[in-house]
Design an enzyme around this catalytic site. Structure first.
Site, short mmCIF file in Angstrom:
data_model
loop_
_atom_site.label_atom_id
_atom_site.label_comp_id
_atom_site.label_asym_id
_atom_site.label_seq_id
_atom_site.Cartn_x
_atom_site.Cartn_y
_atom_site.Cartn_z
N GLY A 19 41.78 19.46 -19.23
CA GLY A 19 41.11 20.37 -18.31
C GLY A 19 41.91 20.58 -17.03
O GLY A 19 42.98 20.00 -16.84
N VAL A 21 41.24 19.70 -13.82
CA VAL A 21 41.38 18.51 -12.99
C VAL A 21 42.19 17.44 -13.72
O VAL A 21 43.04 16.78 -13.12
CB VAL A 21 40.00 17.96 -12.58
CG1 VAL A 21 40.15 16.63 -11.84
CG2 VAL A 21 39.27 18.97 -11.70
N ARG A 46 37.96 18.85 -30.01
CA ARG A 46 38.65 20.15 -30.11
C ARG A 46 40.10 20.05 -29.63
O ARG A 46 40.97 20.75 -30.13
CB ARG A 46 37.93 21.21 -29.28
CG ARG A 46 36.54 21.54 -29.73
CD ARG A 46 36.00 22.75 -28.97
NE ARG A 46 36.10 22.59 -27.54
CZ ARG A 46 35.17 21.98 -26.80
NH1 ARG A 46 34.09 21.47 -27.37
NH2 ARG A 46 35.33 21.88 -25.49
N SER A 47 40.34 19.18 -28.66
CA SER A 47 41.69 19.05 -28.09
C SER A 47 42.47 17.89 -28.69
O SER A 47 43.68 17.77 -28.44
CB SER A 47 41.60 18.84 -26.57
OG SER A 47 41.01 19.96 -25.95
N CYS A 137 34.07 18.81 -4.44
CA CYS A 137 35.31 19.42 -3.95
C CYS A 137 35.16 20.06 -2.57
O CYS A 137 36.14 20.19 -1.83
CB CYS A 137 35.83 20.45 -4.95
SG CYS A 137 34.59 21.64 -5.49
N GLN A 164 34.31 29.51 -2.43
CA GLN A 164 34.84 28.65 -3.46
C GLN A 164 35.53 29.43 -4.58
O GLN A 164 35.02 30.42 -5.08
CB GLN A 164 33.71 27.78 -4.03
CG GLN A 164 33.11 26.87 -2.97
CD GLN A 164 32.01 25.96 -3.47
OE1 GLN A 164 31.02 25.74 -2.78
NE2 GLN A 164 32.15 25.40 -4.67
N GLY A 168 37.16 26.16 -9.56
CA GLY A 168 36.05 25.20 -9.57
C GLY A 168 35.34 25.14 -10.90
O GLY A 168 34.66 24.17 -11.21
N LYS A 223 24.27 18.95 -2.88
CA LYS A 223 25.30 17.91 -2.99
C LYS A 223 26.06 17.75 -1.68
O LYS A 223 26.35 16.61 -1.27
CB LYS A 223 26.27 18.25 -4.12
CG LYS A 223 25.71 18.03 -5.52
CD LYS A 223 26.74 18.26 -6.59
CE LYS A 223 27.07 19.70 -6.81
NZ LYS A 223 27.97 19.93 -7.97
N HIS A 252 39.56 26.22 -2.07
CA HIS A 252 38.29 26.54 -1.42
C HIS A 252 38.50 26.69 0.09
O HIS A 252 39.38 26.05 0.67
CB HIS A 252 37.27 25.42 -1.63
CG HIS A 252 36.78 25.29 -3.04
ND1 HIS A 252 37.08 26.19 -4.04
CD2 HIS A 252 35.97 24.33 -3.61
CE1 HIS A 252 36.49 25.79 -5.16
NE2 HIS A 252 35.81 24.69 -4.92
#
Length: 352
Positions: A19, A21, A46-47, A137, A164, A168, A223, A252
């Site tokens: 992914g 990140v 899948r990966s 983030c 953002q 993200g 959050k 961001h």
């Protein structure tokens, strides 16, 4: 990234390695020469089987469903909240120290929520839960500038609006923005892709990030409030947010209004922020200078501009913040947590 045979070096797993990140974590571990004796790249079925070059060697991605967490000392989780909730307990049970980049454990009282530049003291001992949580983030750059302000002048209220980027939402978010932009340029009346962002993000601004709560605020906004209070150790901090998705690929931005207990001098504020670790103030000398997501500067810094003390009441001021959300807002903070934990001997020699 440094592969060594030293038995005190950690064995590391990156869950969600393919992914956005996870890929950034790999880059940063390599850039920062974090020593390790084993590296496991883990993702969904899948990966599984993909081959990724790291540090001069090729690593095959392993399936999370079949992975043995007993093989590792540190497990970075960046595969989404549902994955962390399902698999972090298994990793902890096998003795791994988990650094989790989702919201799954951030508000757990037994789990420290850490920004090393701010509350590194909580890393003086291993977490009771076996998990160290990585903040949101948008929260990370915010608390990086709020803590010195609180210590110097005291804070009465914080109002923040975020801008953002598509990253993200990971690789898929970036791809959807680029695809939608291309479609809209060909045909302004065409239906745009909206799987990751609804309404579509291309040529748009969407004041709605994450799930709607009963309060009318979104989960992202909630959050930022809860996490800022926990990290800063200010349970009654008056902070409120509006989180907005904008058609930017990465990084961001935030517009931050701070009301303080005592009057603020702009020169002193600029000097204070400039002395913070990995913070760059762009308008210290030239007030017309400011950072943007496209060309902020060092990707591992929180960038500050538009520093303005209110002419009507010097107990209020504005800041403009820009930071790379994949690095500063996620992977870099996680790697720095690992560096602090290793320096404090959490793994007691690596071999168990």
């Amino acid at each position: 990234m440094t592969l060594v045979t030293d038995p005190t070096a950690p064995r590391i797993a990156i869950i969600g390695a393919t992914g956005a990140v996870g890929s950034t974590l790999i880059e940063l571990i390599e850039e920062r020469d974090l020593r390790y004796r084993e590296l496991y790249l883990v993702a969904s079925s899948r990966s599984a089987g993909r081959r990724i070059p790291v540090g001069g060697q090729t690593h095959e991605v392993r399936s999370l469903e079949d992975f043995d967490f007993g093989l590792v000392d540190i497990a970075f989780f960046s595969a989404g909240t549902s994955v962390s909730r399902a698999w972090v307990p298994a990793a902890v049970a096998k003795g791994a120290l988990v650094i989790d980049n989702t919201r799954a454990y951030r508000m757990d009282p037994d789990t420290p929520l850490v920004v090393p530049q701010i509350n590194y003291a909580v890393l003086d001992r291993p977490p009771g839960s076996g998990v160290i949580a990585n903040p949101n983030c948008s929260t990370i750059p915010l608390v990086r500038v709020l803590q010195p302000v609180e210590r110097r002048w005291g804070i009465r209220q914080v109002v923040v609006s975020t801008y953002q980027a598509a990253s993200g939402q990971g690789h898929q978010g970036i791809e959807e923005l680029l695809e939608g932009t291309e479609v809209a340029l060909r045909d302004p009346d065409a239906d745009l892709p909206s799987e990751r962002f609804s309404p579509p993000l291309a040529f748009n601004v969407v004041p709605f990030v994450d799930e709607l709560q009963d309060s009318g605020f979104t989960l992202e906004e909630q959050k930022m409030v809860q996490e800022s209070r926990k990290i800063l150790g200010l349970p009654d901090l008056d902070v409120t947010a509006t989180c907005v998705r904008v058609p930017v690929v990465n990084s961001h931005s935030e517009a931050v209004w701070v009301q303080t207990q005592e009057p603020v001098d702009r020169a002193e504020l600029v000097g204070l922020l400039s002395r913070q670790t990995e913070v760059t103030v762009h308008d210290a000398e030239n007030r017309a200078a400011f950072p943007t997501p496209l060309k902020a500067g060092h990707p591992d810094h929180v960038h500050v501009g538009r520093v303005r003390v209110s002419p009507h009441d010097p107990r209020g001021f504005w800041l403009w913040l820009v930071s790379d959300n994949l690095r500063v807002g996620a992977a870099l903070n996680a790697v720095q947590i690992a560096e602090y934990a290793l320096a404090r001997g959490f793994l007691s020699g690596g071999v168990r």
